[in-house]
Motif scaffolding. Structure first.
Motif, mmCIF file in Angstrom:
data_model
loop_
_atom_site.group_PDB
_atom_site.id
_atom_site.type_symbol
_atom_site.label_atom_id
_atom_site.label_comp_id
_atom_site.label_asym_id
_atom_site.label_seq_id
_atom_site.Cartn_x
_atom_site.Cartn_y
_atom_site.Cartn_z
ATOM 1 N N SER A 35 0.829 -1.199 0.000
ATOM 2 C CA SER A 35 0.000 0.000 0.000
ATOM 3 C C SER A 35 0.872 1.260 0.000
ATOM 4 C CB SER A 35 -0.902 0.002 1.236
ATOM 5 O OG SER A 35 -1.609 1.208 1.349
ATOM 6 N N GLY A 36 0.489 2.226 -0.828
ATOM 7 C CA GLY A 36 1.211 3.485 -0.884
ATOM 8 C C GLY A 36 2.339 3.541 -1.889
ATOM 9 N N ALA A 96 -0.659 2.321 -5.385
ATOM 10 C CA ALA A 96 -1.363 1.214 -4.742
ATOM 11 C C ALA A 96 -2.118 1.738 -3.522
ATOM 12 C CB ALA A 96 -0.384 0.130 -4.323
ATOM 13 N N LEU A 97 -3.446 1.536 -3.500
ATOM 14 C CA LEU A 97 -4.244 1.907 -2.331
ATOM 15 C C LEU A 97 -4.168 0.823 -1.255
ATOM 16 C CD1 LEU A 97 -7.476 3.351 -4.008
ATOM 17 C CD2 LEU A 97 -5.796 4.621 -2.670
ATOM 18 N N ILE A 171 -16.253 -3.484 -0.748
ATOM 19 C CA ILE A 171 -15.207 -2.824 -1.518
ATOM 20 C C ILE A 171 -14.135 -2.361 -0.541
ATOM 21 C CG2 ILE A 171 -16.769 -2.087 -3.357
ATOM 22 C CD1 ILE A 171 -16.718 0.732 -2.133
ATOM 23 N N PHE A 172 -13.013 -1.955 -1.068
ATOM 24 C CA PHE A 172 -11.928 -1.467 -0.223
ATOM 25 C C PHE A 172 -12.347 -0.170 0.463
ATOM 26 C CE2 PHE A 172 -7.908 0.970 0.263
ATOM 27 C CZ PHE A 172 -7.280 0.123 1.158
ATOM 28 N N ASN A 173 -11.884 0.020 1.682
ATOM 29 C CA ASN A 173 -12.166 1.248 2.425
ATOM 30 C C ASN A 173 -11.310 2.378 1.857
ATOM 31 O OD1 ASN A 173 -13.061 3.095 4.297
ATOM 32 N ND2 ASN A 173 -11.797 2.309 5.969
ATOM 33 N N ILE A 174 -11.770 2.918 0.758
ATOM 34 C CA ILE A 174 -11.023 3.947 0.032
ATOM 35 C C ILE A 174 -10.971 5.222 0.866
ATOM 36 C CG2 ILE A 174 -10.989 5.371 -2.062
ATOM 37 C CD1 ILE A 174 -12.634 2.946 -3.314
ATOM 38 N N PRO A 175 -9.808 5.829 1.014
ATOM 39 C CA PRO A 175 -9.718 7.080 1.780
ATOM 40 C C PRO A 175 -10.720 8.109 1.277
ATOM 41 C CG PRO A 175 -7.525 6.260 1.252
ATOM 42 C CD PRO A 175 -8.489 5.389 0.516
ATOM 43 N N PHE A 176 -11.331 8.837 2.205
ATOM 44 C CA PHE A 176 -12.359 9.801 1.833
ATOM 45 C C PHE A 176 -11.826 10.864 0.874
ATOM 46 C CE2 PHE A 176 -15.347 9.196 5.743
ATOM 47 C CZ PHE A 176 -15.593 7.907 5.322
ATOM 48 N N LYS A 177 -10.566 11.210 1.013
ATOM 49 C CA LYS A 177 -9.975 12.200 0.100
ATOM 50 C C LYS A 177 -10.011 11.696 -1.342
ATOM 51 C CE LYS A 177 -5.747 14.884 -0.752
ATOM 52 N NZ LYS A 177 -5.516 14.466 -2.147
ATOM 53 N N ASP A 178 -9.662 10.428 -1.539
ATOM 54 C CA ASP A 178 -9.681 9.860 -2.886
ATOM 55 C C ASP A 178 -11.113 9.720 -3.407
ATOM 56 O OD1 ASP A 178 -6.894 9.611 -3.010
ATOM 57 O OD2 ASP A 178 -6.948 7.707 -1.957
#
Length: 227
Positions: A35-36, A96-97, A171-178
Motif C-alpha cells: 500500500s502506498g 497502490a491503495l 469494496i476497499f475502504n477507500i480514503p475519503f480524500k480519494d
C-alpha cells in the motif's frame, strides 16, 4: 495462473482464444506492491498494459506538490492501454491503495497479440468505449447533488469490483480524500454523506479490515439514479 482463471478474472479476456491466453500468460510479468507504493510513474506510461490480479490502485494527476485522484481500479480491471496506443506523454501516475498484485504485458507484445486475435482487439475497443461513456456520465452529473454523485461512485465501484458477502457487497475502504476527488466533491461533504449513509444502515465501514460494506445496494442505486 491457469488460462481459464485468467479469462474469468478479466472481462477483457472473455472472448480471447485459448492460444492467445496461453501466450499472454507466458509473456506476462508478475508484480507485487505494498500500500502506498507507486505502481506506474509518470514517465513509464506507454511501456506496458497492466492487469489488476488483486488489490486496489488509483490513478492520480500530480502538479507540483499537489495530486488529485482521477480514477480507482480494482480486481479484474486493466490500465495503460490508451498510452500504448497513442504513445503520448502522461502527467499521471498509479499508486497502490492496498497491497496489490499485477500482471504487466509489454507494449510490443500486447500490440502484437491485438493483430493476431481480432476478438481480443474488438473486446478491448468495447471496454474503452464503455469507459468513455462512464466519463461522459460523470460530466453530465457535475450539477447533481453531492450525495447523488457519491452514491453513483460507490455503486460503480460495487458493480465493477465488489465481492459479495453476508453483509452485502464489499469494496476497499477507500480514503475519503480519494473518494471525494474521484466524485468531484469536497472531502468534508464526503465525510458527512458517508456518516449519514452509515447511520441509515446503507453502508458499514469496517476500518479494522479496510472494508466498506454496501449493505443496502438497492437504496444506493436508487439514490444514484440507476433504478
Amino acid at each position: 495462473m491457469l488460462t481459464e482463471v485468467f479469462s474469468e478474472l478479466f472481462p477483457l479476456m472473455s472472448t480471447a482464444n485459448p492460444q492467445t491466453l496461453e501466450w499472454l500468460l507466458n509473456v506476462a510479468i508478475e508484480h507485487e506492491y505494498p500500500s502506498g507504493r507507486a505502481v506506474v510513474m509518470e514517465d513509464a506510461w506507454g511501456n506496458a498494459v497492466y492487469f489488476v490480479v488483486s488489490g486496489w490502485v488509483k490513478v492520480r494527476r500530480t502538479v507540483g506538490e499537489d495530486s488529485v485522484a482521477l480514477a480507482i481500479f480494482g480486481r479484474g480491471d486493466f490500465f495503460g492501454e490508451m498510452a500504448i496506443l497513442d504513445e503520448s506523454p502522461r502527467s499521471t501516475d498509479v499508486i497502490a491503495l492496498s497491497s496489490v498484485k499485477l500482471l504487466s504485458i509489454s507494449r510490443e507484445r500486447f500490440i502484437q497479440i491485438l493483430f493476431k486475435d481480432p476478438q481480443l482487439h474488438h473486446r478491448m475497443l468495447q471496454l474503452m468505449v464503455r469507459r468513455l461513456r462512464q466519463i461522459n456520465l460523470r460530466l453530465q452529473m457535475r450539477s447533481s447533488p453531492p450525495a447523488v454523485k457519491l452514491a453513483h461512485t460507490l455503486v460503480s465501484l460495487g458493480e465493477s469490483y465488489g465481492q459479495e458477502s453476508d453483509l452485502g457487497r464489499e469494496i476497499f475502504n477507500i480514503p475519503f480524500k480519494d473518494l471525494a476527488e474521484v466524485t468531484e466533491i469536497g472531502v468534508e461533504e464526503t465525510t458527512k454523506i458517508m456518516e449519514k449513509l452509515h447511520e441509515k444502515g446503507w453502508i458499514k465501514i469496517d476500518s479494522a479490515n479496510n472494508i466498506i460494506y454496501l449493505v443496502n445496494f438497492k437504496q444506493l442505486m436508487n439514490l444514484a439514479g440507476k433504478i
